[in-house]
Design a protein around this motif. Structure first.
Motif, PDB file in Angstrom:
ATOM      1  N   VAL A  39       4.869  31.495   3.897  1.00  0.00           N
ATOM      2  CA  VAL A  39       5.632  31.466   5.148  1.00  0.00           C
ATOM      3  C   VAL A  39       4.719  31.612   6.362  1.00  0.00           C
ATOM      4  N   SER A  40       3.455  31.302   6.179  1.00  0.00           N
ATOM      5  CA  SER A  40       2.515  31.426   7.291  1.00  0.00           C
ATOM      6  C   SER A  40       2.818  30.425   8.389  1.00  0.00           C
ATOM      7  N   TRP A  50      10.584  21.267   6.397  1.00  0.00           N
ATOM      8  CA  TRP A  50      10.136  21.345   5.022  1.00  0.00           C
ATOM      9  C   TRP A  50      10.436  22.745   4.489  1.00  0.00           C
ATOM     10  N   ALA A  51      10.581  22.860   3.201  1.00  0.00           N
ATOM     11  CA  ALA A  51      10.977  24.141   2.605  1.00  0.00           C
ATOM     12  C   ALA A  51      10.010  25.262   2.964  1.00  0.00           C
ATOM     13  N   TRP A  52       8.692  24.960   2.975  1.00  0.00           N
ATOM     14  CA  TRP A  52       7.711  26.012   3.241  1.00  0.00           C
ATOM     15  C   TRP A  52       7.722  26.495   4.691  1.00  0.00           C
ATOM     16  N   GLU A  53       8.488  25.822   5.557  1.00  0.00           N
ATOM     17  CA  GLU A  53       8.618  26.271   6.946  1.00  0.00           C
ATOM     18  C   GLU A  53       9.798  27.225   7.137  1.00  0.00           C
ATOM     19  N   MET A  54      10.558  27.467   6.058  1.00  0.00           N
ATOM     20  CA  MET A  54      11.737  28.328   6.142  1.00  0.00           C
ATOM     21  C   MET A  54      11.367  29.801   5.965  1.00  0.00           C
ATOM     22  N   PRO A  55      12.121  30.717   6.611  1.00  0.00           N
ATOM     23  CA  PRO A  55      11.909  32.144   6.369  1.00  0.00           C
ATOM     24  C   PRO A  55      12.494  32.558   5.020  1.00  0.00           C
ATOM     25  N   LEU A  56      12.075  33.712   4.538  1.00  0.00           N
ATOM     26  CA  LEU A  56      12.659  34.281   3.321  1.00  0.00           C
ATOM     27  C   LEU A  56      13.847  35.143   3.723  1.00  0.00           C
ATOM     28  N   ALA A  72      15.741  29.148   0.089  1.00  0.00           N
ATOM     29  CA  ALA A  72      15.496  27.765   0.494  1.00  0.00           C
ATOM     30  C   ALA A  72      14.007  27.526   0.727  1.00  0.00           C
ATOM     31  N   ALA A  73      13.255  28.594   0.976  1.00  0.00           N
ATOM     32  CA  ALA A  73      11.821  28.475   1.222  1.00  0.00           C
ATOM     33  C   ALA A  73      11.043  28.109  -0.034  1.00  0.00           C
ATOM     34  N   ASN A  74      11.637  28.295  -1.198  1.00  0.00           N
ATOM     35  CA  ASN A  74      10.954  27.972  -2.444  1.00  0.00           C
ATOM     36  C   ASN A  74      11.201  26.508  -2.817  1.00  0.00           C
ATOM     37  N   ARG A 103      13.587  20.936  -4.211  1.00  0.00           N
ATOM     38  CA  ARG A 103      14.291  20.670  -2.945  1.00  0.00           C
ATOM     39  C   ARG A 103      13.321  20.873  -1.784  1.00  0.00           C
ATOM     40  N   PRO A 104      12.624  19.834  -1.370  1.00  0.00           N
ATOM     41  CA  PRO A 104      11.605  20.001  -0.318  1.00  0.00           C
ATOM     42  C   PRO A 104      12.136  19.941   1.108  1.00  0.00           C
ATOM     43  N   LEU A 105      13.310  19.322   1.304  1.00  0.00           N
ATOM     44  CA  LEU A 105      13.832  19.116   2.660  1.00  0.00           C
ATOM     45  C   LEU A 105      14.982  20.074   2.929  1.00  0.00           C
ATOM     46  N   VAL A 106      14.957  20.741   4.091  1.00  0.00           N
ATOM     47  CA  VAL A 106      15.971  21.739   4.442  1.00  0.00           C
ATOM     48  C   VAL A 106      16.464  21.468   5.861  1.00  0.00           C
ATOM     49  N   TYR A 107      17.776  21.553   6.046  1.00  0.00           N
ATOM     50  CA  TYR A 107      18.346  21.544   7.397  1.00  0.00           C
ATOM     51  C   TYR A 107      18.703  22.980   7.759  1.00  0.00           C
TER      52      TYR A 107
END
Length: 391
Positions: A39-40, A50-56, A72-74, A103-107
């Motif tokens: 989550v850096s 992208w999923a890695w841009e999401m907070p936990l 969703a971050a995973n 699931r790489p894409l998140v809204y």
């Protein structure tokens, strides 16, 4: 036992490669999120990410800590389960199920998110009916009483799905929807089938039937967490499959008539047999329908804290499942509802052991399935991997 060995080998190979992406099992197994996603580069704005841009969410919402919450971050989740059911008429059923999601894409809409991607489900089934049975077999359009021995049925199902994960962390609610299409393969081996047809003793030795199908799959998981120490988690999984097209049906077997071997005389199970003039293929007039509709309900009763983990302990849950099937195959003739009631013990939300009583309610008088007991072990592989990487 072979299914448990296969599951262990699968887990070890996945852990070694650290390459596979996944999520909730076809049997409803739910991966916990011992989450340490990168989550850096978290983006606090709304919109597509992208999923890695999401907070936990479990770190920003205290009520979600210690719950089997999916992040969703995973990018990926992975789970698998092995089940053994012993029916009271000496029949063993083995099930091996695996589920993977990516699931790489998140809204991100601020108060929640909707993740998009794909999932895959694989299911292997083996049914060993080692107790001889007397069944009603349809031979050449006639209902013949036959004796079936050494009956083994194997089935494999595989689907690829469009998958979404809706997360509402303020409400402690999540929903996973999987819609897909796949194929199944069924093979049954019986040795022998014995019947008296008009005074003629007929035996079909090493009978094998194979069927291949394509069909649709749909599954919806409703997950709800409550901010209290008991009855704090509920999961309802509604799912089913519909057979769309049978692409292959084939039968083989060696036949003896009154002790005389007919195999070397060009005999074909799909053609009328000499003397008796009947088609001896039990499946020639019927296909096996692998369609079904089902639900699973889990209610976590309470969790026992442990000194090993601050957030997770030993949980005890109530389990209920209903499956409606319309299945016809020689040695198995079931039209009705199968109900299961039992208890599940969860270890750190990563390994679950379930014991359930199986009750068969039949709408067909020819049903030969009998009530039984089953034990199931499910492993949230992604949770174990993430926990190990945190060490």
């Amino acid at each position: 036992m072979k299914f448990y060995c296969i599951l262990v080998a699968l887990i070890l190979s996945i852990y070694a490669e650290e390459m596979i992406d996944t999520d909730i099992g076809a049997d409803g197994t739910l991966p916990a999120t011992f989450s340490d996603a990168d989550v850096s580069r978290v983006d606090n704005t709304t919109g597509f990410k992208w999923a890695w841009e999401m907070p936990l969410y479990a770190t920003t919402h205290e009520r979600l800590q210690g719950k089997p919450w999916l992040e969703a971050a995973n990018l990926w989740e992975l789970s698998g389960s092995a089940t053994h059911r012993r029916e009271h008429d000496d029949q063993d059923n083995y099930y091996l199920v695996g589920y993977a999601s990516f699931r790489p894409l998140v809204y991100d809409f601020g108060s929640g998110s909707l993740a998009f991607g794909v999932s895959m489900i694989g299911r292997a089934v083996s049914i060993d009916d080692f107790d001889p049975k007397v069944v009603n077999a349809n031979l050449g359009g006639l209902n013949i009483v036959a004796t079936v021995e050494n009956n083994e049925t194997e089935a494999f199902q595989y689907t690829v799905n469009f998958s979404t994960l809706l997360s509402l962390p303020d409400a402690g609610f999540q929903m996973i929807v999987d819609l897909g299409y796949g194929y199944s393969r069924l093979r049954q081996t019986i040795d022998p089938i014995t019947a008296d047809i008009g005074g003629n003793l007929v035996q079909i030795i090493d009978y094998q039937y194979e069927q291949r199908d394509r069909g649709f799959f749909a599954g919806i998981n409703f997950l709800k967490s409550f901010d209290r120490p008991y009855l704090d988690y509920i999961r309802l999984f509604v799912y089913g499959a519909y057979r769309d097209l049978t692409t292959r049906r084939a039968s083989t077997g060696n036949v003896t008539l009154n002790g005389i071997d007919l195999t070397g005389r060009g005999f074909n199970l799909e053609l009328p047999a000499p003397v008796i003039g009947l088609v001896l293929d039990p499946q020639v007039t019927d296909e096996s329908n692998l369609s079904f509709a089902a639900y699973q309900l889990y209610v976590r009763l309470f969790t026992i804290p442990t000194p090993v983990s601050e957030q997770r302990g030993i949980s005890v849950s109530f389990f209920n499942q209903m499956v409606y099937t319309s299945f016809e195959l020689l040695g198995e003739n079931f039209h009705g509802v199968q109900m299961k009631w039992g208890t599940q013990i969860g270890i750190f939300d990563a390994v679950n052991v379930r014991l359930a009583f199986v009750d068969e309610t039949n709408t067909n008088d020819n049903n030969d399935r009998v009530d039984g007991w089953e034990v199931s072990v499910s492993v949230q592989i992604s949770a174990l991997i993430r926990a190990a990487l945190q060490q």
